[in-house]
Design an enzyme around this catalytic site. Structure first.
Site, PDB file in Angstrom:
ATOM      1  N   LYS A 150      20.093  45.450  61.823  1.00 47.76           N
ATOM      2  CA  LYS A 150      20.308  44.073  62.280  1.00 47.76           C
ATOM      3  C   LYS A 150      21.320  44.000  63.415  1.00 47.76           C
ATOM      4  O   LYS A 150      21.050  43.416  64.468  1.00 47.76           O
ATOM      5  CB  LYS A 150      20.884  43.202  61.137  1.00 47.76           C
ATOM      6  CG  LYS A 150      20.042  43.038  59.922  1.00 47.76           C
ATOM      7  CD  LYS A 150      20.708  42.101  58.904  1.00 47.76           C
ATOM      8  CE  LYS A 150      22.067  42.595  58.398  1.00 47.76           C
ATOM      9  NZ  LYS A 150      22.035  43.853  57.629  1.00 47.76           N
ATOM     10  N   GLY A 201       4.657 -25.174  47.403  1.00 48.97           N
ATOM     11  CA  GLY A 201       5.187 -26.439  46.899  1.00 48.97           C
ATOM     12  C   GLY A 201       6.626 -26.401  46.448  1.00 48.97           C
ATOM     13  O   GLY A 201       7.027 -27.156  45.570  1.00 48.97           O
ATOM     14  N   LYS A 202       7.421 -25.532  47.067  1.00 48.86           N
ATOM     15  CA  LYS A 202       8.824 -25.421  46.646  1.00 48.86           C
ATOM     16  C   LYS A 202       9.582 -26.723  46.864  1.00 48.86           C
ATOM     17  O   LYS A 202      10.240 -27.223  45.961  1.00 48.86           O
ATOM     18  CB  LYS A 202       9.524 -24.305  47.429  1.00 48.86           C
ATOM     19  CG  LYS A 202       9.048 -22.927  47.086  1.00 48.86           C
ATOM     20  CD  LYS A 202       9.768 -21.896  47.909  1.00 48.86           C
ATOM     21  CE  LYS A 202       9.599 -22.118  49.396  1.00 48.86           C
ATOM     22  NZ  LYS A 202       8.217 -22.086  49.850  1.00 48.86           N
ATOM     23  N   SER A 203       9.483 -27.235  48.090  1.00 51.06           N
ATOM     24  CA  SER A 203      10.248 -28.455  48.380  1.00 51.06           C
ATOM     25  C   SER A 203       9.741 -29.617  47.538  1.00 51.06           C
ATOM     26  O   SER A 203      10.523 -30.453  47.076  1.00 51.06           O
ATOM     27  CB  SER A 203      10.154 -28.793  49.865  1.00 51.06           C
ATOM     28  OG  SER A 203      10.734 -27.766  50.626  1.00 51.06           O
ATOM     29  N   GLY A 236      18.427  41.175  56.561  1.00 51.70           N
ATOM     30  CA  GLY A 236      17.854  42.463  56.167  1.00 51.70           C
ATOM     31  C   GLY A 236      18.906  43.277  55.428  1.00 51.70           C
ATOM     32  O   GLY A 236      20.084  42.889  55.369  1.00 51.70           O
ATOM     33  N   LEU A 237      18.491  44.367  54.861  1.00 50.00           N
ATOM     34  CA  LEU A 237      19.396  45.198  54.071  1.00 50.00           C
ATOM     35  C   LEU A 237      20.497  45.789  54.931  1.00 50.00           C
ATOM     36  O   LEU A 237      20.379  45.846  56.166  1.00 50.00           O
ATOM     37  CB  LEU A 237      18.607  46.354  53.442  1.00 50.00           C
ATOM     38  CG  LEU A 237      17.573  45.956  52.383  1.00 50.00           C
ATOM     39  CD1 LEU A 237      16.662  47.146  52.081  1.00 50.00           C
ATOM     40  CD2 LEU A 237      18.285  45.461  51.124  1.00 50.00           C
ATOM     41  N   SER A 239      22.600  38.315  54.206  1.00 50.65           N
ATOM     42  CA  SER A 239      22.132  37.043  53.619  1.00 50.65           C
ATOM     43  C   SER A 239      20.946  37.234  52.683  1.00 50.65           C
ATOM     44  O   SER A 239      19.821  36.901  53.010  1.00 50.65           O
ATOM     45  CB  SER A 239      21.797  36.028  54.720  1.00 50.65           C
ATOM     46  OG  SER A 239      21.013  36.583  55.740  1.00 50.65           O
TER      47      SER A 239
END
Lengths: 636, 302
Positions: free
Chosen positions: A475, A37-39, A469-470, A543
Site C-alpha cells: 500500500k 361549513g366551518k364558518s 490491504g494487509l 483499515s
C-alpha cells in the site's frame, strides 16, 4: 375510544347563567376542507348559545342580502368572516377567534381556513387548542385535506378530536354514510393517536345535533356537539401533575430589598420551601416566597403567573428555566424537531435564524433537513428545502445550549418559532422531538470559498484515495508513487500514512478493535478536512474493518471516496515481511496482528482492485493515475 | 386571593399578565393606552398585578378629545393619584384650534382628527415602541382576527392580510426602528368576562356605568346625554331626565346610553345575560358603514 362524561341535556330555553360547576375554558378549533361549513358551524354555535345580539342579527340580515350564498336564509358564515376581502371572496383567509359560553363552560374557538395554502393559519389555531372539530362534508367523505388537518392537529399536540359530519341533511340523514366516514377515519386513526374521538352527524345550516338534538336521526344516540364540548374532560391533559417548569420571564427589582423572578408556570406545582435548579447551569436554590399582588401564596401550579423569590443569589435571568432537581429538562445546543414552514421564502439549511423558545431567544440554524413529511400519509420524502406550508423533520443547532423538553412532554418548553433576522418575520413553528448529543450531527455552515472553489483553483476534484490491504501488501509503496506522479502533474496532494499518523495524532491508541476503530475515525476526519481544503488525499492504512471504511466513505460526499484494495494474499505478504512484523506476530510478540490473530475484512466492491501478482508497483501506480484522469479527479 | 376567581377568569388573568410582562421584558419604551373605560380599568388592574411589588414600569397615555364625559376625566385624575402612576394626556392641538367637533364635522371626520391623528401624534412624540390597548376580539368582526401582538408599520398602518402567525404564547416582538407593536392583553376576554372580573376583584369604574337619573336627548332612537352646555339640540329635541347607564364610554355626543335600573355590579352582570344588543350598539362611529372598523384600524385607530 371516546371518553364522554355524564351530560346534562342542553336547556335550550334558558339563557346561560354561571353556576358553581365552572369547567373553565375550552379552546378548540374548527378545521376541514373548503366549503365544509366551518364558518357556518361557528355562526350556528353562536346562534344556539344566544350569543348573537339583535343589532348583530340585523347587520347579518343586511350582509346576507348583499353577500349571502344561501338564498333567502341568513348566511351564518358572514358572522365570522370578518375581513372585507373575505366577505367579497367568500372564503376565510385568516384565523378568527370567537367566544361563547354556556352555563358550564366558556369557549374560545379558532376558525381556521380550509384552503391548503393557509395551513400555517390552521397550525396557529391548533397551537393553543385543546380540541379539534374536524368538519367533513357528508357528500364528500374523508378528503386529503381532512387527513392533512388531522395530522397537523395531532402534530401540534391536540388530544381530542370531534368528527362533525356536516350537511347530513343533504344525504337524507343516512346512517350508512355516517358509518362509512367514521370507518374511513378510524382506519387512519392510529397515525394520529388522539386520546378521544367522537363522531357527530350534524347540519350546521339547520342546526341538527349542534345545540339541539336532531329529530331526523333517531339512529344517533350520542351527544350533540355542544353537549360534547361542554362535557369533555380535559383533566387527563393537565400539566399541573408534571415536573415543575418555570421559564423566567422578567426579573422584578423595584428596589435593593426585593429581587423576584416573574413568570408563568409551564408545568407542575411549586411550594415555598421547595428546591429548584437552574436547568442551564445546574445551580440550585430554595424558593423562599411565592409573591402575588393578592399576597404571598403557599403553592402555585401550571398556568399561574407568579413571582418567585429565592433563598440565595444565583446567576439567573430571563430565558432561564427553573425546574425540579429530580426531573430536569434536557440541555443541549442541538435537537431534532418538526418544522412547519410559514414564510413565502423557502427554508435554507445553514442560514442563521433567531429561535424563540419559552422566554429565550437564541441564534439558530437548521443544520440538516432529514426529510419532508407527506402530510396525508406521514411518509418521509427526501427534500433539500421546505416551502410555505411544508412540514419537515430537521436537526437544529443553536448558538448556545438551552434547556428544553420534548413537545410531547411539554407544549410550552418544547415549542419554538423561528424568526428571520432581517425581516423579523415569523418563518416557522417548531416542535422539539429529542435532543442530540454534542458534536454529533453537526454540519458546518456553507462558506463563500468552498471546497469546489479551492479545488478548482488547482485543476482537480478533491478526493480521498483510500488504500486498504494487509501489512506488507505494498500500500505505502504504491501510494507514495501515486503521490509523486500527481505532484509532477501539478496536483495538490497529501498522504496520510498509517505508521506516520500513529507517531503523532494517534500515538495514544493501541491495536485493540476499539482503538483500531478510533484510529480510522480520526484519520477519516482528518482526510475529510483535507478534502474540504480541495486536496487529493492519499490514505494508506490497513483499515481491516468494512464498517470503518464505510464510515470514512460516508464522511465525504458521493464520488469523493475511492477505495483501492491492494490485494496481496497473506502468504505473499508474509513471505515478503519487509518490517519483520509477521515473524514477531507468529512468535506471539505482537498481539492483534491483522491476518494472524485479528481479522481482515476484504472489500466486496472496491473502486479499484490492484492484483499485485500482475505488474510492479510502478504499473499499479500508473493504473490509479489513469483512473483519476479518466474520472476527472485530475487534469491530464 | 385569586383562588376565589372562577377558573376561566384565572386563566384569562394569567394570560394577560404574561402578555404584559413579555412587553416589558422585550421593549424599551412601552406605554399603556388608558381610555378610562371598564376595559382600561381591568387592564390597569392587571398591570398592577403583573409587576407587583413594582409599579407598572411604563406610563399611561390618554388621548383627550376634549369631548369626554366630565365624570370620566374626574375618575382618570382620581385613579392615577390613587395608584401613584405617571400619565401623559394628549390632545390634537391643531384639531382643537380648528374647532373640530362631533356636531359640525361628522363623527367620521371628528374621529379621524381628534382620535386617530391625535393618537399617532402622541405615540410619535413619546417614541413608544409598544402600546397596550384594551381592545377585545369579541367586540367587532375585524378585531376577531387581530393578533395579540399586532405589528404596525412606521406610519402606524395595519395590514390585516400580512399579519405574523402567532402560535402558542410565543409572541414575536422583533421590530425595526420606527416600527411599533400594539399589544392587546384582553384579546380573549368577552364583555361578560370583564364585568365578572370587575365584580370579583372589586375594581373601581366610572360611575356612568351604573344606572342613575341623567339628562338625555332622544335622537335617532339613541339616548345621548347632555353632559355640558356644548350639547346642541336639534329642532324639536328636548333634554329630559331618564334613568340610564352606559355600557361603553367615549365622547359623550357619540355615546348612547341605555335605559336601565342596574345600579350595582351584580345587577349589571345580570343585565348582561339578558341583553339583546351588543355594547358597540352604543358607539355611533361604528355604524357609518359595514366594515368601517377595519378601515379605521388600517389607518391607525386602536
Amino acid at each position: 375510544m371516546a371518553e364522554i362524561v355524564a351530560l346534562r341535556p342542553h336547556d335550550d330555553a334558558a339563557r346561560p347563567v354561571p353556576v358553581e360547576t365552572d369547567k373553565g375554558i375550552l379552546r378548540f378549533l374548527t378545521c376541514g376542507s373548503v366549503d365544509d361549513g366551518k364558518s357556518t358551524l361557528i355562526g350556528r354555535l353562536l346562534l344556539d348559545t344566544k350569543k348573537l345580539f339583535d343589532d348583530q342579527l340585523a347587520s347579518l340580515e343586511k350582509d346576507s342580502r348583499r353577500f349571502g350564498t344561501v338564498g333567502d336564509d341568513m348566511d351564518l358564515a358572514l358572522l365570522v368572516d370578518g375581513l372585507e376581502a373575505e366577505r367579497e371572496q367568500g372564503i376565510t383567509i385568516d384565523v378568527a377567534y370567537r367566544f361563547f359560553a354556556t352555563e358550564k363552560r366558556k369557549f374560545i374557538v379558532a376558525d381556521t381556513p380550509g384552503h391548503e395554502q393557509y395551513t400555517r393559519n390552521m397550525a396557529t389555531g391548533a397551537s393553543t387548542a385543546d380540541l379539534a372539530v374536524l368538519l367533513i362534508d357528508a357528500r364528500k367523505g374523508i378528503l386529503n385535506q381532512t387527513r392533512r388537518h388531522a395530522t397537523i392537529a395531532a402534530m401540534l399536540g391536540i388530544r381530542h378530536v370531534v368528527l362533525a359530519i356536516n350537511k347530513i341533511d343533504l344525504v337524507d340523514y343516512d346512517r350508512v354514510v355516517y358509518d362509512r366516514i367514521v370507518a374511513a377515519f378510524d382506519a387512519d386513526a392510529s397515525h394520529y393517536g388522539f386520546a378521544s374521538r367522537v363522531a357527530i352527524p350534524i347540519s350546521a345550516r339547520h342546526g341538527d345535533n349542534v345545540g339541539e338534538r336532531s329529530e331526523s336521526m333517531p339512529w344517533y344516540r350520542g351527544p350533540t356537539l355542544l353537549e360534547h364540548l361542554e362535557g369533555i374532560d380535559l383533566s387527563v391533559d393537565v400539566t399541573a401533575s408534571r415536573p415543575f417548569r418555570f421559564p423566567v420571564q422578567w426579573v422584578n427589582r423595584p428596589d435593593l430589598t426585593f429581587r423576584g423572578y416573574a413568570g408563568t408556570i409551564a408545568a407542575g406545582t411549586i411550594r415555598a420551601g421547595d428546591d429548584i435548579v437552574v436547568a442551564r447551569t445546574g445551580q440550585q436554590a430554595t424558593v423562599s416566597r411565592i409573591v402575588t399582588y393578592d399576597g404571598d401564596v403557599r403553592s402555585a401550579s401550571a398556568d399561574e403567573a407568579v413571582t418567585l423569590t429565592l433563598d440565595r443569589e444565583i446567576d439567573l435571568s430571563r430565558g432561564d428555566i427553573l425546574a425540579t432537581p429530580a426531573a430536569r429538562p434536557d440541555v443541549s445546543d442541538q435537537f431534532a424537531a418538526h418544522l412547519i414552514w410559514m414564510a413565502d421564502e423557502a427554508m435554507l439549511p445553514g442560514r442563521p435564524y433567531l429561535m424563540k423558545i419559552g422566554t429565550r431567544t437564541v441564534g439558530a440554524a437548521i443544520t440538516e433537513l432529514k426529510h419532508k413529511v407527506e402530510i396525508e400519509t406521514l411518509k418521509p420524502l427526501a427534500a433539500k428545502t421546505l416551502a410555505l406550508n411544508d412540514i419537515g423533520f430537521a436537526n437544529l443547532s443553536l448558538a448556545e445550549p438551552i434547556a428544553f423538553d420534548s413537545y410531547e412532554d411539554n407544549r410550552t418548553t418544547g415549542a419554538f418559532i423561528l424568526i428571520d433576522r432581517f425581516t423579523n418575520a415569523t418563518v416557522a413553528a417548531g416542535m422539539i422531538r429529542f435532543g442530540l448529543s454534542r458534536a454529533t450531527n453537526i454540519h458546518r455552515q456553507a462558506l463563500d470559498v468552498d471546497k469546489a472553489a479551492r479545488a478548482g483553483a488547482k485543476g482537480q476534484k478533491p478526493a480521498v484515495l483510500w488504500f486498504t490491504g494487509l501489512s506488507g501488501s505494498g500500500k505505502s509503496t504504491i501510494a507514495n508513487l501515486v503521490e509523486k506522479k500527481l505532484h509532477l502533474m501539478g496536483r495538490h496532494t497529501y498522504l496520510l500514512d498509517g505508521d506516520n499518523v500513529r507517531h503523532g495524532l494517534n500515538r495514544d491508541l493501541g491495536f485493540t478493535d476499539a482503538d483500531r476503530v478510533e484510529n480510522i475515525r480520526r484519520v477519516a476526519e482528518t482526510a475529510k478536512l483535507f478534502v474540504d481544503a480541495g486536496l487529493i488525499v492519499l490514505v494508506s492504512f490497513i483499515s481491516p474493518f468494512r464498517a470503518e471504511r464505510q464510515l470514512a466513505r460516508d464522511l465525504v460526499a458521493e464520488g469523493e471516496f475511492v477505495e483501492i484494495f491492494v490485494d496481496t494474499p497473506l502468504e505473499v505478504a508474509e513471505a515478503r515481511d519487509v518490517k519483520g512484523l509477521y515473524k514477531k506476530a507468529r512468535e506471539g510478540k505482537i498481539k492483534n496482528f491483522t491476518g494472524i490473530d485479528s481479522p481482515y475484512e476484504a472489500p466486496l466492491t472496491p473502486d479499484i482492485r490492484l492484483d499485485t501478482s500482475i505488474g510492479d508497483a510502478e504499473a499499479q501506480a500508473d493504473r490509479i493515475v489513469d483512473y483519476l484522469i479518466e474520472r476527472g479527479y485530475s487534469a491530464a | 386571593m385569586p383562588a376565589q376567581l372562577p377558573p376561566h377568569l384565572r386563566r384569562l388573568e394569567a394570560e394577560a399578565i404574561f402578555i404584559m410582562r413579555e412587553v416589558v421584558a422585550n421593549f424599551e419604551n412601552p406605554v399603556m393606552l388608558y381610555s378610562i373605560g371598564k376595559d382600561s380599568s381591568v387592564m390597569l388592574h392587571l398591570a398592577m398585578k403583573a409587576f407587583h411589588p413594582a409599579k407598572p414600569p411604563f406610563p399611561l397615555l390618554h388621548v383627550d378629545t376634549t369631548w369626554k364625559f366630565r365624570e370620566m376625566i374626574a375618575f382618570r385624575d382620581e385613579t392615577v393619584k390613587r395608584l401613584g402612576l405617571d400619565i401623559k394626556v394628549h390632545t390634537n392641538q391643531e384639531g382643537k384650534a380648528a374647532g373640530i367637533n362631533p356636531f359640525d364635522h361628522g363623527s367620521s371626520n371628528y374621529t379621524q382628527v381628534m382620535k386617530t391623528e391625535a393618537l399617532k401624534q402622541a405615540l410619535d412624540a413619546g417614541g413608544y415602541d409598544a402600546a397596550f390597548g384594551g381592545a377585545r376580539r369579541d367586540e367587532e368582526k375585524s378585531r376577531a382576527k387581530e393578533r395579540v401582538f399586532s405589528f404596525r408599520s412606521a406610519h402606524h398602518g395595519w395590514d390585516p392580510k400580512n399579519q405574523r402567525p402567532e402560535l402558542w404564547s410565543l409572541y414575536n416582538t422583533r421590530i425595526r426602528t420606527g416600527e411599533t407593536i400594539r399589544v392587546f392583553p384582553l384579546s380573549n376576554w368577552t364583555e361578560l368576562d370583564i364585568w365578572q372580573y370587575i365584580a370579583a376583584e372589586n375594581i373601581p369604574i366610572v360611575p356612568l356605568y351604573f344606572a342613575a337619573e341623567r339628562p338625555v336627548v332622544a335622537r335617532n332612537g339613541q339616548l345621548i346625554m347632555a353632559d355640558d352646555q356644548r350639547m346642541r339640540l336639534l329642532p324639536g329635541e328636548k333634554v329630559e331626565m331618564r334613568r340610564v347607564r352606559f355600557r361603553t364610554l367615549g365622547c359623550y355626543p357619540l355615546t348612547a346610553a341605555v335605559e336601565s335600573d342596574a345600579d350595582t355590579l351584580d345587577a349589571i352582570v345580570e343585565e348582561m345575560f339578558l341583553a339583546t344588543t351588543s355594547e358597540r350598539q352604543g358607539r355611533l362611529i361604528d355604524h357609518d358603514e359595514s366594515g368601517s372598523m377595519e378601515k379605521k384600524k388600517r389607518e391607525g385607530y386602536f
